[in-house]
Design an enzyme around this catalytic site. Structure first.
Site, PDB file in Angstrom:
ATOM      1  N   GLU A 157       7.124   0.306   0.360  1.00  0.00           N
ATOM      2  CA  GLU A 157       7.163  -0.004  -1.062  1.00  0.00           C
ATOM      3  C   GLU A 157       8.488   0.521  -1.758  1.00  0.00           C
ATOM      4  O   GLU A 157       8.488   1.642  -1.623  1.00  0.00           O
ATOM      5  CB  GLU A 157       5.875   0.477  -1.804  1.00  0.00           C
ATOM      6  CG  GLU A 157       4.731  -0.286  -1.491  1.00  0.00           C
ATOM      7  CD  GLU A 157       3.416   0.653  -1.751  1.00  0.00           C
ATOM      8  OE1 GLU A 157       2.326  -0.246  -1.991  1.00  0.00           O
ATOM      9  OE2 GLU A 157       3.267   1.557  -2.163  1.00  0.00           O
ATOM     10  N   THR A 165      -1.717   3.083   6.181  1.00  0.00           N
ATOM     11  CA  THR A 165      -2.505   1.812   5.536  1.00  0.00           C
ATOM     12  C   THR A 165      -2.167   0.624   5.934  1.00  0.00           C
ATOM     13  O   THR A 165      -0.959   0.301   5.447  1.00  0.00           O
ATOM     14  CB  THR A 165      -2.267   1.709   3.930  1.00  0.00           C
ATOM     15  OG1 THR A 165      -3.034   2.823   3.138  1.00  0.00           O
ATOM     16  CG2 THR A 165      -3.202   0.548   3.189  1.00  0.00           C
ATOM     17  N   THR A 221      -0.466  -7.349   1.334  1.00  0.00           N
ATOM     18  CA  THR A 221      -0.964  -7.009   0.019  1.00  0.00           C
ATOM     19  C   THR A 221       0.503  -6.572  -0.790  1.00  0.00           C
ATOM     20  O   THR A 221       1.014  -7.683  -1.319  1.00  0.00           O
ATOM     21  CB  THR A 221      -1.863  -5.713   0.054  1.00  0.00           C
ATOM     22  OG1 THR A 221      -1.313  -4.739   0.979  1.00  0.00           O
ATOM     23  CG2 THR A 221      -3.184  -6.221   0.789  1.00  0.00           C
ATOM     24  N   ASN A 241       3.237   1.374  -7.329  1.00  0.00           N
ATOM     25  CA  ASN A 241       2.035   2.368  -7.311  1.00  0.00           C
ATOM     26  C   ASN A 241       1.432   2.580  -8.688  1.00  0.00           C
ATOM     27  O   ASN A 241       0.269   2.623  -8.831  1.00  0.00           O
ATOM     28  CB  ASN A 241       1.982   3.347  -6.554  1.00  0.00           C
ATOM     29  CG  ASN A 241       2.214   3.137  -5.054  1.00  0.00           C
ATOM     30  OD1 ASN A 241       1.074   2.960  -4.337  1.00  0.00           O
ATOM     31  ND2 ASN A 241       3.362   3.115  -4.318  1.00  0.00           N
TER      32      ASN A 241
END
Length: 408
Positions: A279, A193, A156, A403
């Site tokens: 990230e 996640t 993702t 985000n």
């Protein structure tokens, strides 16, 4: 930018006998993206899983747990990216079940023999029609050599695929282990996640594999954190096909320990790759806590440090503002901690002891370590013999940007 994340060449990624993988474009969230992955397993395979503890467990997680408990023998997995099918109520559960029915019909299986997985945006309905329409293409694409493609298709916000593959000598035989994972944000056990799939051609008794999966998850995916958020969709699956002829039926088997260690090592590498590709990450940090009274106590301290935004931003800036680490140790929840017995190292530099800055510590020494891409923070509590380790990363400007823009 991933931090020292090793991507093996395709030539060193070994197929696992008894596992075929198919990839397709379903357009779940974005067009022209391979976002649907199917695994087909040989009959007789053992499958076990560990899942998120978030109370808003996604619909596919609930279906996976039910199908694994049903004992029908799992023969297929289906994974979509772009939509988490979480926070979707009864209609989400129905969509997950219908996904299993559709794949089972194509493969000649029962729906209860299929495990569904989803990852992506929460609180949006799964576009079931697009998913089901793409399943035939994924089935037509089934191949034992599609591991590398699958590592890409389950991504993702990941910037790099995460894959491990190795062959291990067990007794007089050789077994293969190959696995993939995804995850970059909302990472904090239990679990992160993340999706993780690890397969071996060794045979493992189903009940034994359940125990192994839990223990291996605790040593790998439950020892990482990026931002302290526990997702709704976290899933870690181990598949054992038995196609190598090697079989382990109990923990007393002499092959059990080396097989367990090989699987645990592979899972740990997959988990750490998630942190390396977190990230916006620019630093990979290992938080080691020792001389604790218990493993639980060691983890309390490790997570307090690893999840502190002030600590993580200091590491991003390469700023040896190390009082932030002491602060985190102090609020970790050990009410009778004696700061006089606590010592703190940054890399090879002793920073604090006896409740204060160590007399030999120099700012330039801390600065030298902070500029490195991989940093070890070592904390000795002086309370016992227990120890544990957590892996984390820094917080950068890019983490906020990713985000803030995630749904656009």
């Amino acid at each position: 930018m991933a931090v020292n994340l090793y991507i093996p060449p395709e030539s060193s990624i070994f197929p696992v006998a008894g596992v075929e993988i198919g990839i397709a474009e379903a357009g779940i969230r974005k067009a022209n993206r391979r976002d649907l992955t199917v695994f087909r397993l040989a009959e007789g395979s053992s499958v076990a899983g560990v899942f998120t503890r978030n109370r808003f467990r996604a619909a596919p997680v609930q279906v996976c747990e039910a199908h694994l408990a049903g004992g029908r023998g799992i023969r297929a997995l289906v994974v979509n990216t772009g939509n988490a099918n979480a926070g979707t109520g009864p209609s989400g559960l129905q969509a997950a079940e219908q996904t299993c029915v559709a794949l089972a019909d194509l493969l000649g299986l029962e729906a209860q023999q299929v495990l569904p997985f989803s990852t992506g945006v929460i609180l949006e309905p799964l576009p079931l029609d697009r998913l089901v329409a793409a399943l035939p293409a994924a089935v037509d694409n089934l191949s034992a050599g599609n591991w590398f493609a699958a590592a890409h298709s389950i991504m993702t916000t990941d910037t790099q695929p995460k894959i491990v593959s190795r062959r291990v000598a067990l007794g007089n035989a050789t077994v293969t282990l190959t696995g993939i994972s995804k995850g970059a944000g909302m990472i904090r056990p239990n679990m992160a996640t993340m999706l993780g799939y690890l397969a071996t051609d060794a045979g493992i008794a189903p009940e034994l594999l359940k125990d192994m999966a839990r223990g291996i998850a605790d040593r790998s995916f439950n020892r990482i954190t990026v931002d302290g958020d526990t997702s709704t969709n976290d899933s870690f699956i181990i598949m054992a096909t038995g196609q190598s002829g090697v079989r382990v039926d109990s923990a007393s088997d002499p092959l059990y320990a080396p097989l367990y260690q090989a699987l645990a090592d592979a899972a740990a590498e997959l988990a750490q790759k998630i942190v390396r590709d977190a990230e916006g990450a620019t630093k990979f940090m290992t938080i080691q806590v020792e001389q604790a009274r218990s493993g639980e106590e060691a983890l309390k301290v490790a997570y307090a440090v690893a999840q502190s935004p002030l600590v993580k931003t200091a590491f991003f800036a390469s700023d040896p503002n190390l009082g932030r680490i002491l602060c985190a140790i102090g609020y970790a929840g050990i009410d009778d901690l004696d700061v006089r017995t606590t010592r703190l190292w940054l890399g090879d530099v002793l920073v604090a002891s006896q409740g204060e800055r160590h007399p030999d510590y120099k700012e330039e020494d801390g600065q030298r370590v902070m500029k490195e891409a991989e940093i070890v923070v070592r904390i000795a509590l002086g309370r016992g013999t227990a120890a544990d380790t957590v892996y984390t990363c820094d917080f950068s400007h890019e983490y906020v940007s990713i985000n803030a823009d995630y749904r656009s």
